[in-house]
Write a protein that holds these residues in place. Structure first.
Motif, short mmCIF file in Angstrom:
data_model
loop_
_atom_site.label_atom_id
_atom_site.label_comp_id
_atom_site.label_asym_id
_atom_site.label_seq_id
_atom_site.Cartn_x
_atom_site.Cartn_y
_atom_site.Cartn_z
N HIS A 421 45.20 40.97 41.98
CA HIS A 421 44.38 39.92 42.57
C HIS A 421 44.43 39.97 44.09
N LEU A 422 43.41 39.36 44.71
CA LEU A 422 43.34 39.28 46.17
C LEU A 422 43.75 37.89 46.64
N ASP A 423 44.34 37.83 47.85
CA ASP A 423 44.69 36.52 48.40
C ASP A 423 43.50 35.93 49.15
N HIS A 424 43.71 34.80 49.85
CA HIS A 424 42.61 34.13 50.52
C HIS A 424 42.03 34.94 51.67
N MET A 425 42.76 35.98 52.11
CA MET A 425 42.27 36.84 53.20
C MET A 425 41.56 38.09 52.66
N GLY A 426 41.45 38.21 51.35
CA GLY A 426 40.83 39.38 50.75
C GLY A 426 41.77 40.56 50.64
N LYS A 427 43.06 40.31 50.80
CA LYS A 427 44.07 41.37 50.75
C LYS A 427 44.79 41.30 49.41
#
Length: 1055
Positions: A421-427
């Motif tokens: 999954h990606l975090d809120h920063m798209g990382k």
């Protein structure tokens, strides 16, 4: 929850309606916004006459108004006060703040830290004289000033302590009395030069030997003044300018001017600012301070690789790398870290766009070792289109289910096992847990798809092939090699943590015929098998030739004891060479493994066999169109041999012990194309050269290495790799093949545009190296680097890296000399350099007088290095230089990394004796000084190293106490120049010097033979060849003459 702020357009509409006479309620209804909001907007407009957002107050200042006024008052009183001192003074009154906070407060008051100008100390009388001179010449025409020949003397402190002093001041106040650093006309010993120039260009430059007096000054004028005026076409009625120091105004000097009918310009004292020649001195003085300045600025710091296009510290600087997404500069260095956006810009500036890649560069112990990523049978994740490997430049999208390739922009599906999954920063959430996503350099474990014939790779083998002809037996070389191998084989390279090495070993001796040895562990004695038919080479045994040393130790030691005695009575002087390499290839092929051949050879192969060579060393060809043929390898057999070696993963390391010409251009070519090295020991004597050779052999056997390697460099769209330089072989235009690649080998890659580059996305490159480890594992080593792109040439020049530039220039010149005359090659080098610097002058530099030499800050040392390159053996057409030595240096440089070429072209000249006391050595390795004879002192002791040679120079007035403590002899006359190592004496001076020498030897890839040199002795000739700022012994200009020559070339390009 706070409502969203209304736009500026809505707020302006509210005010507009209010001005039209509408009330709050009607405006609220018309725009559908609360009445209170309308009221707030109008009240704000009435108070501030604007609807724009006003600055927020932010956090309260940590410093009171009183303290801020005190800071400004302190700076006004003491403009040269430092931030540290200001920080301490605020802490004393209870306000502890960071230096940047203080700096911001001063900036708001218009005070900025600037380098204090170095200005002469002026008395009032000096100021009045300067003003009088200026007012008296207000009406002079430009043509009058064109007739002036300006002159001056200056001291050159290229490595001296000319430290910058910073001062707090406002704009346009650099020359206020309290802001410059006062200078006076005296100081410590240094090189002095006299020079002149006019509006037409630079005149003669003369180095002043010894103390300057009136007689010496007149001699300089006699030899240089009239000739300069003639060269600059000033005519007979020119005006000569000089300052007012006593030797210039002496009665005899003024009479000389009168007799020569030369008009001298009146000149006020202490007024160098009026003399435009100071602009010329500025460039000359700062040219090689760059090395010391970079060490002072960036030495000892941590260099993090998280920024795109970040220029690293110089190779001469000590620093620590922290990998945060781009490869360490130890692995990859670029000629510039900001590529031009278009091909037209690249053509205009002529700065080569290249990267020097050292895939196996040694990483210091305090830096993180290479991580190995293992995805099991699935193997490394790659882009479906361009085949780039997973790296930090891949952008994950669609909640982590897809990723966009940073190189070709292709969108790929993420394999199920790799999803995250990606975090809120798209990382990705596991970003820092995966080296391939967060680091610039890492390794992948390769699958069977990456192995030859889909079979697992085998551990490599080392085959030692010893020439047992008469010359090697007589010199004692064969016995020396055999004795060393008994202990050296215990140190074969192994994987980290492994108990023993998995490398197998084999042994061959040869002269006109070849002898193979069966050293199987089950045998009581080694068995010899002879192959006399060298035309059809084969290996007479399979089982027992390549063995594990630990298992067959007894049999191998027995063999090494027997070999010197076995051939002790030989009279055979003829040898073969190509069949020896062919035998090694066949042995590795039969064992289905890669490996390395260590060949110990002494003479040109003249026996009747494939690869027989003739002596083609013809001194008459030097400085002719045909000189290039001396360095062209004799192909035929050897060209095919190189291909066979690379195909099998067979690297060749050649140890040569010649007493005459052996055609290194041909014999060394096989080693160069297989990722190997060539070592040369002319007129070898065991007592004199034995330890030097053994040190080289130990380093060579023990170094980190990979085998059967293929390298490909991928780039983002807009540019591509077009040319490759190094110890490599290429069957096509993209795959770089290396039978082996070790920690000292580098490949230089040149790039060209094939489209426009984007400033937003930059330029990306990925080096992928597939190789076999020392334990037989197949791996992929990945190095990634991201660069900036710019449409501004100033950004390109600001991001240049001179050490990498000269590496590229050296390798391209050494390749070009195979096909073009040396004169043409050197002209091309100077012409390209002049175009590079002229483009900077035209497009990037501030407007200035045409006579001023302007170099980019990042290229201050470039003329020094280029001049040194032009004076290297391969490019100097001199019959006094050995053809083999020239060919050897050409081949060695081809595979060098940036740090090696930098040291080769600008050797380190290290003073050992304290300046204040002549009787003690410095405790640590001192800072090097300018590489010039002017730095040598009669009472001094200096070390000079260039990575290949190490000299200990002894001044003729060296104190006897020092000589006694280091050499254990009473005086300099008793010191033998045949010493190849320092005596181990139990005293502080001896221990300090040996410690310094040992530390230098440990830093270099190959061993350096220590040579003792006495001042004004015949042995000094070889030493002086390495003083690269002086005139070359075999031709070539001094640094200062070359700088003036380059300046003239730049002016010619511009006009």
């Amino acid at each position: 929850m706070k409502n969203k702020e209304h736009t500026r357009q809505v707020r302006d509409t509210v005010v507009k309606k209010f001005k039209a006479g509408f009330g709050y309620k009607k405006i609220s209804q018309a725009l559908n916004i609360p009445k209170s909001t309308v009221q707030a907007i109008i009240l704000k407009w009435k108070e501030y006459q604007t609807t724009a957002n006003l600055p927020r107050p932010g956090r309260p200042s940590k410093l009171s108004a009183h303290t801020r006024r005190r800071l400004i008052r302190d700076v006004a009183k003491r403009p040269m006060i430092t931030l540290d001192e200001l920080q301490r003074s605020t802490a004393e009154v209870g306000d502890s703040v960071h230096r940047t906070t203080i700096s911001r407060i001063l900036h708001k008051s218009g005070l900025y830290g600037r380098v204090a100008r170095r200005k002469p100390f002026l008395k009032n009388i000096h100021k009045k004289c300067c003003l009088k001179f200026a007012t008296s010449h207000l009406g002079d025409t430009p043509n009058m000033w064109k007739k002036v020949l300006w002159s001056d003397e200056t001291k050159i402190e290229l490595f001296g302590n000319n430290a910058k002093c910073y001062v707090w001041r406002k704009s346009n106040t650099a020359h206020h009395p309290e802001h410059p650093t006062p200078t006076v006309k005296h100081g410590g010993g240094s090189i002095m030069v006299w020079a002149c120039f006019s509006s037409a260009g630079t005149g003669k430059m003369n180095k002043i030997d010894g103390k300057m007096d009136g007689a010496k000054y007149r001699t300089i004028l006699e030899e240089n003044l009239m000739e300069s005026a003639k060269d600059l076409r000033l005519g007979r009625r020119f005006v000569f300018q000089q300052d007012n120091i006593p030797k210039h105004k002496a009665k005899s000097t003024m009479e000389w001017f009168k007799n020569k009918h030369i008009q001298v310009l009146e000149w006020p004292s202490q007024s160098p600012d009026l003399n435009p020649i100071e602009n010329l001195w500025k460039e000359l003085k700062t040219a090689t301070q760059v090395i010391e300045d970079d060490q002072a600025k960036r030495g000892g710091q941590v260099y993090t690789t998280n920024l795109r296009g970040q220029v690293p510290p110089l190779v001469t600087t000590d620093y620590t790398v922290q990998d945060q997404g781009n490869a360490s500069p130890r692995f990859m260095r670029c000629t510039t870290y900001s590529f031009p956006c278009t091909a037209d810009l690249a053509k205009q500036c002529q700065v080569p766009l290249a990267t020097i890649i050292k895939p196996f560069a040694t990483v210091p112990k305090n830096e993180t070792p290479m991580y190995v990523v293992n995805h099991g049978e699935t193997g490394p994740i790659r882009c479906n289109r361009c085949k780039a490997y997973m790296c930090p430049y891949m952008q994950f999208t669609d909640g982590g289910r897809r990723y966009q390739c940073g190189f070709c922009n292709c969108v790929n599906e993420v394999p199920a096992f790799y999803f995250q999954h990606l975090d809120h920063m798209g990382k990705r959430v596991d970003f820092y847990e995966r080296p391939e996503l967060s680091l610039g350099s890492y390794e992948f474990a390769a699958t069977l798809d990456y192995c030859k014939n889909n079979k697992p790779a085998s551990p490599p083998a080392y085959i030692f092939m010893i020439d047992v002809s008469y010359a090697n037996i007589k010199s004692g070389l064969v016995r020396l090699v055999c004795d060393e191998l008994k202990t050296l084989l215990d140190n074969l390279p192994r994987e980290d943590g492994a108990e023993s090495s998995m490398v197998k070993v084999g042994f061959v001796t040869y002269n006109k015929i070849l002898h193979f040895y069966n050293v199987k562990s089950a045998l009581a004695q080694p068995q010899m098998m002879v192959v006399s038919d060298t035309a059809e080479m084969f290996v007479p045994l399979l089982d027992g030739f390549l063995v594990n040393f630990q298992e067959s130790r007894a049999v191998i030691n027995n063999l090494l004891d027997q070999i010197p005695d076995m051939f002790a009575d030989t009279n055979e002087s003829e040898t073969v060479f190509a069949p020896v390499i062919q035998a090694g290839v066949e042995a590795l092929k039969a064992a289905e493994c890669s490996g390395k051949l260590f060949i110990f050879h002494s003479s040109i192969p003249t026996a009747e066999a494939p690869g027989k060579l003739k002596n083609r060393d013809d001194k008459k060809l030097i400085n002719t169109e045909k000189e290039k043929t001396l360095f062209q390898p004799q192909k035929a057999v050897y060209e095919q041999l190189s291909k066979d070696c690379v195909s099998q993963g067979c690297s060749v390391d050649l140890f040569l012990f010649p007493s005459q010409y052996v055609d290194i251009a041909t014999m060394g070519d096989v080693a160069t194309h297989t990722g190997g090295s060539v070592f040369k020991y002319s007129n070898f004597q065991v007592e004199r050269d034995g330890q030097h050779f053994l040190s080289d052999l130990r380093k060579d056997v023990e170094k980190a290495i990979g085998f059967d390697a293929i390298m490909r460099v991928r780039t983002s769209t807009g540019f591509r790799a077009t040319d490759f330089f190094g110890a490599i072989h290429m069957n096509n235009t993209t795959d770089v093949e290396m039978a082996a690649v070790d920690c000292d080998k580098a490949v230089t890659v040149e790039f060209k545009h094939d489209d426009t580059l984007s400033e937003e996305t930059g330029a990306l490159m990925q080096c992928a190296l597939l190789y076999t480890t020392i334990s037989g594992q197949r791996r992929l080593r990945i190095h990634n680097l991201s660069l900036n792109c710019s449409a501004q040439l100033s950004e390109l020049y600001k991001s240049c890296e001179t050490d990498a530039l000269i590496n590229f220039f050296a390798k391209s010149a050494y390749r070009a000399m195979l096909n073009q005359p040396l004169k043409t090659v050197k002209e091309i080098l100077v012409n390209q350099a002049a175009h590079m610097l002229a483009c900077y002058r035209k497009n990037c530099a501030s407007p200035s007088a045409a006579s001023q030499l302007i170099l980019p800050d990042a290229m201050k040392v470039f003329p020094v290095y280029l001049n040194s390159l032009l004076k290297t053996g391969p490019l100097v057409g001199s019959a006094e230089l050995s053809t083999d030595d020239r060919a050897h240096q050409r081949l060695s440089t081809t595979a060098m990394g940036v740090e090696d070429t930098q040291l080769l072209l600008y050797p380190r000249l290290i003073p050992l004796v304290r300046q204040h006391t002549r009787h003690s050595l410095l405790d640590v390795v001192p800072t090097p000084v300018r590489c010039s004879e002017e730095r040598l002192t009669d009472a001094g002791m200096f070390l000079l190293e260039n990575g290949c040679s190490l000299f200990l120079w002894l001044g003729q007035a060296c104190p006897p106490e020092m000589i006694q403590s280091i050499f254990n002899v009473p005086s300099l006359a008793h010191v033998s120049i045949d010493l190849r190592s320092l005596p181990e004496l139990d005293n502080p001076q001896s221990q300090k010097l040996r410690s310094i020498v040992d530390s230098l030897l440990d830093q270099r890839p190959s061993s350096m033979k220590l040579m003792i040199v006495k001042q004004k002795d015949r042995s000094e000739i070889m030493f002086r060849q390495h003083l690269v700022e002086d005139k070359g012994l075999h031709g070539g200009a001094s640094y200062m003459d070359f700088l003036c020559y380059v300046h003239r070339e730049i002016r010619q390009v511009l006009t």
